[in-house]
Design an enzyme around this catalytic site. Structure first.
Site, PDB file in Angstrom:
ATOM      1  N   PRO A  75       0.758  -1.239  -0.042  1.00 13.97           N
ATOM      2  CA  PRO A  75       0.003   0.091   0.143  1.00 13.97           C
ATOM      3  C   PRO A  75       0.896   1.175   0.071  1.00 13.97           C
ATOM      4  CG  PRO A  75      -0.175  -1.178   2.266  1.00 13.97           C
ATOM      5  CD  PRO A  75       0.769  -1.861   1.203  1.00 13.97           C
TER       6      PRO A  75
ATOM      7  N   ASP B 296       2.891   1.970 -11.852  1.00 13.24           N
ATOM      8  CA  ASP B 296       1.835   2.844 -12.146  1.00 13.24           C
ATOM      9  C   ASP B 296       1.767   3.956 -10.971  1.00 13.24           C
ATOM     10  OD1 ASP B 296       0.447   1.142 -10.566  1.00 13.24           O
ATOM     11  OD2 ASP B 296      -0.440   0.216 -12.141  1.00 13.24           O
TER      12      ASP B 296
ATOM     13  N   LYS C 296      -2.610   5.012 -15.067  1.00 12.09           N
ATOM     14  CA  LYS C 296      -3.941   5.198 -15.718  1.00 12.09           C
ATOM     15  C   LYS C 296      -4.680   6.152 -14.676  1.00 12.09           C
ATOM     16  CE  LYS C 296      -3.884   0.932 -15.799  1.00 12.09           C
ATOM     17  NZ  LYS C 296      -4.400  -0.608 -16.042  1.00 12.09           N
TER      18      LYS C 296
ATOM     19  N   GLY D 171      -0.526  -2.318  -3.887  1.00 13.82           N
ATOM     20  CA  GLY D 171      -1.083  -3.044  -2.928  1.00 13.82           C
ATOM     21  C   GLY D 171      -0.846  -4.832  -3.483  1.00 13.82           C
TER      22      GLY D 171
ATOM     23  N   MET E 276     -11.135   2.754  -4.522  1.00 16.28           N
ATOM     24  CA  MET E 276     -11.894   3.399  -5.630  1.00 16.28           C
ATOM     25  C   MET E 276     -13.218   4.058  -5.278  1.00 16.28           C
ATOM     26  SD  MET E 276     -10.552   1.585  -8.848  1.00 16.28           S
ATOM     27  CE  MET E 276     -10.508  -0.158  -8.261  1.00 16.28           C
TER      28      MET E 276
END
Ligand code: SAH
Length: 263
Positions: free
Chosen positions: A20, A43, A65, A97, A178
């Site tokens: 994390p 990312d 992204k 994660g 999210m």
């Protein structure tokens, strides 16, 4: 299968979980894999300190992204990994994660195997576990939550409202990945499903990092708490009685520190 690429293939691709954020939450296996990487595709959710464990002078390729901003489409990433496996011995695709939790690892795994490329998933600590240890609460507790649900607030074509329809929060720890941008819909669906306005929620930004921020509230207050405190991504929601347990432990810690501190 693309035989041209396959004939040239010599490398192996590792789909690695970076945890994390806190570099100490990297697994030993992930660390070893990163140290032998010839190229790393990473990312947004991978912290710079984790990238720092790689050997100097290897290729580091950003393929993030950010929600709503086009950077790299999944197909492009798949192609890049296939190409890299034909050029390098050890290719790492590093994801925040655990890659197997809302990490799109399935698409990458399938596309690599379809090309005959050797591929391995290296588990990471998912944000839910990271946040629980960082704040000091369990995800399950016999008196508070006997079930855990990992939900995504977002799906391929927008808000994942189906996940929250008719969802009863009692006896569950519900972790929403999210979920920040879908908070209005999540709250209205949960109230519509008959959950009390008092249902506890916590939102944690930058979990396990030095910049971690925690806010607690309930279904009635969480939207204004998020707005007032300008909570930003990455943030994770924890819903359920376990948030009350967390608050009780915080009170105990405060009580203890006032007893132990000199007058
Ligand atoms: N595979 C990842 C989840 C990827 S989905 C995992 O196992 O944790 C991306 C979402 O994860 C973010 O939108 C956010 O909800 C959550 N997330 C990832 N890192 C986070 C962090 N350090 N703090 C809070 N939330 C985080």
């Amino acid at each position: 299968m693309n035989s041209q690429i396959n004939q040239r293939t010599k490398g192996k691709v590792y789909l690695v979980g970076a945890g994390p954020g806190d570099p100490e939450l990297l697994t030993v296996k992930a660390l070893k894999t990163l140290r032998k990487a010839d190229v790393v595709f990473y990312d947004d959710l991978v912290s710079p300190r984790i990238l720092g464990v790689c050997r100097k002078k290897i290729q580091m390729v950003y393929v993030g992204k950010r929600l709503g901003v086009h950077s790299c489409l999944q197909d492009e990433i798949n192609d890049k990994l296939i190409q890299a496996a034909s050029e390098f011995k050890t290719v790492v695709r590093l994801k925040g994660g655990d890659p197997s939790i809302f990490g799109r690892v399935g698409e990458e795994y399938a596309s690599l195997l379809a090309e005959g490329i050797s591929c391995e998933i290296v588990a990471g600590i998912t944000t839910a576990s990271g946040v629980a240890s960082s704040l000091g609460f369990p995800l399950t507790h016999r008196d508070y939550a006997r079930e855990i649900l990992f939900l995504s607030g977002h799906k391929k074509d927008g808000v994942n409202s189906d996940a929250f329809k008719n969802l009863n929060c009692v006896g569950k720890t519900i972790i929403v990945y999210m979920g920040l941008n879908s908070i209005d819909l999540i709250v209205s669906e949960l109230l519509e499903a008959g959950n009390s306005k008092e249902t506890n929620i916590a939102i944690i930004q930058n979990a396990t990092l030095d910049t971690e921020r925690v806010f607690t509230g309930n279904l009635d207050s969480i939207q204004s708490i998020i707005k007032e405190n300008q909570v930003k991504s990455p943030a994770i929601l924890v819903i359920g009685e376990i948030v009350r347990f967390y608050l009780e432990m915080e009170n105990l810690k405060n009580d203890c520190s006032s007893i132990l501190s000199p007058l």
